[in-house]
Enzyme design. Sequence first.
Site, PDB file in Angstrom:
ATOM      1  N   ASP A  80      -7.963   4.333  12.070  1.00 37.57           N
ATOM      2  CA  ASP A  80      -6.689   4.955  12.075  1.00 37.57           C
ATOM      3  C   ASP A  80      -6.642   6.338  11.222  1.00 37.57           C
ATOM      4  O   ASP A  80      -5.852   7.127  11.880  1.00 37.57           O
ATOM      5  CB  ASP A  80      -5.706   4.040  11.499  1.00 37.57           C
ATOM      6  CG  ASP A  80      -5.293   2.908  12.440  1.00 37.57           C
ATOM      7  OD1 ASP A  80      -5.178   3.332  13.601  1.00 37.57           O
ATOM      8  OD2 ASP A  80      -4.660   1.981  11.705  1.00 37.57           O
ATOM      9  N   ASP A 112       0.942  -1.250   0.085  1.00 35.08           N
ATOM     10  CA  ASP A 112       0.141   0.060   0.000  1.00 35.08           C
ATOM     11  C   ASP A 112       0.957   1.320  -0.074  1.00 35.08           C
ATOM     12  O   ASP A 112       0.638   2.196  -0.640  1.00 35.08           O
ATOM     13  CB  ASP A 112      -0.896   0.002   1.156  1.00 35.08           C
ATOM     14  CG  ASP A 112      -1.973  -1.180   1.140  1.00 35.08           C
ATOM     15  OD1 ASP A 112      -1.927  -1.924   0.148  1.00 35.08           O
ATOM     16  OD2 ASP A 112      -2.918  -1.007   2.038  1.00 35.08           O
ATOM     17  N   ARG A 132      -0.550   5.308  17.333  1.00 29.02           N
ATOM     18  CA  ARG A 132      -0.969   6.474  16.052  1.00 29.02           C
ATOM     19  C   ARG A 132      -0.568   7.921  16.489  1.00 29.02           C
ATOM     20  O   ARG A 132       0.031   8.519  15.771  1.00 29.02           O
ATOM     21  CB  ARG A 132      -2.405   6.448  15.918  1.00 29.02           C
ATOM     22  CG  ARG A 132      -2.804   4.984  15.171  1.00 29.02           C
ATOM     23  CD  ARG A 132      -2.031   4.461  14.238  1.00 29.02           C
ATOM     24  NE  ARG A 132      -2.151   3.192  13.643  1.00 29.02           N
ATOM     25  CZ  ARG A 132      -1.314   2.370  12.959  1.00 29.02           C
ATOM     26  NH1 ARG A 132      -0.094   2.533  13.215  1.00 29.02           N
ATOM     27  NH2 ARG A 132      -1.837   1.322  12.394  1.00 29.02           N
ATOM     28  N   SER A 191      -5.187  -8.673   7.475  1.00 24.27           N
ATOM     29  CA  SER A 191      -4.359  -7.560   7.299  1.00 24.27           C
ATOM     30  C   SER A 191      -3.794  -7.298   8.872  1.00 24.27           C
ATOM     31  O   SER A 191      -4.371  -7.670   9.813  1.00 24.27           O
ATOM     32  CB  SER A 191      -5.107  -6.305   7.033  1.00 24.27           C
ATOM     33  OG  SER A 191      -5.049  -5.321   7.794  1.00 24.27           O
TER      34      SER A 191
END
Length: 405
Positions: free
Chosen positions: A128, A19, A99, A182
Amino acid sequence: MGRHQGVKKVVLAYSGGLDTSVILKWLQVEYGCEVVTFTADLGQGDELEPVRGKAQRGGVKEIYIEDVREEFVRDFVYPMMRANALYEGQYQLGTSIARPLIAKRLVEIARLTGADAIAHGATGKGNDQVRFELSAYALNPDIKVIAPWREWDLNSRTRLIAWAEAHQVEIPKDKRGEAPFSVDANLLHTSSEGKVLEDPAEIAPDYVYQRTVDPEAAPDKPEIIEVGFRRGDAATLNGKALSPAALLTALNELGRKHGIGRLDFVENRFVGMKSRGVYETPGGAILLAAHRGIEQITLDRGAGHLKDELMPRYAELIYNGFWFAPEREMLQALIDKSQEHVEGTATLKLYKGSANVIARASTKSLYSMAHVTFEEDAVYDQKDAEGFIKLNALRLKLLARRNMR
């Protein structure tokens, strides 16, 4: 061209996976801008040096690869652990808590390199994107944020790979086939979502678990460990002083071996949908149990109960991306104040998926043998309890009489 016409330079949160490799090229093509990459070693276990070569081959001149494990545990995981934070009763917030640190570094690197924007590879369906962007705006209200997943039409793996091939993007070999799920990993946890896990009625296959052995296959002999605390933070393991990241790393290994910290969970995302994830937090699960063990003898009832009332709110703020919001900082000040005397040693037994506190000791203990003994004592007059009960029963009696009329 995209929506940010004035973007000449952007800092991308870059893992080197499919990605973010596509995003790197896409930013160069669509925005015609220079890309700076930032890759954080949060203890995810990946080899990060190849990422440098990959970014160089992708035409990146300014490449930031940083080991932020100590900062991550010391300034993010530990403060959260002081609160015993759990989202929706079970989840230890392993993804959520990383994050704000990544966003903080993206904003700092943008300032250092004179970039006008930051970019991330979070999708438009998840939490996220919210966490990255709320954190970034809290630290720099003028920063521009580019979220390719909300702009482009490469919304399937097939399209993504076709675009990558058309633009000569290096594709990791394991990514040509469909990924079965994922993964997000750091020193606190591993999270797996999507694909084989999407239907909550289906049992997660064994191969989803990567960080812990199956509790059924864990050692048949329990292991006893001691975790020492100072002002609410774990500071020693079996009497040996360790830095925050080193201590969590050691606890992860113990938790892995004994199959501790597995969670199959359906949660409510901030954007409104429910999602199912499989989380592994081996060291974190041990740490949480140990911390509560020490709090049991060192925290006053009023302080402990108030903390527990506020904890779900605090956990939700972290989950929703409000780490840098004033209300999280206010709650943190309260939580930190409660930890002044939370020190001592918790003894735990690790055995087949469980971490149980079996003993606790502290020089700051509020536990009084003199008051709780079943033997004769000189400090507690049992007759005092009679008046205590009478006064507490008064309103209940008045209610009962009225209701009997």
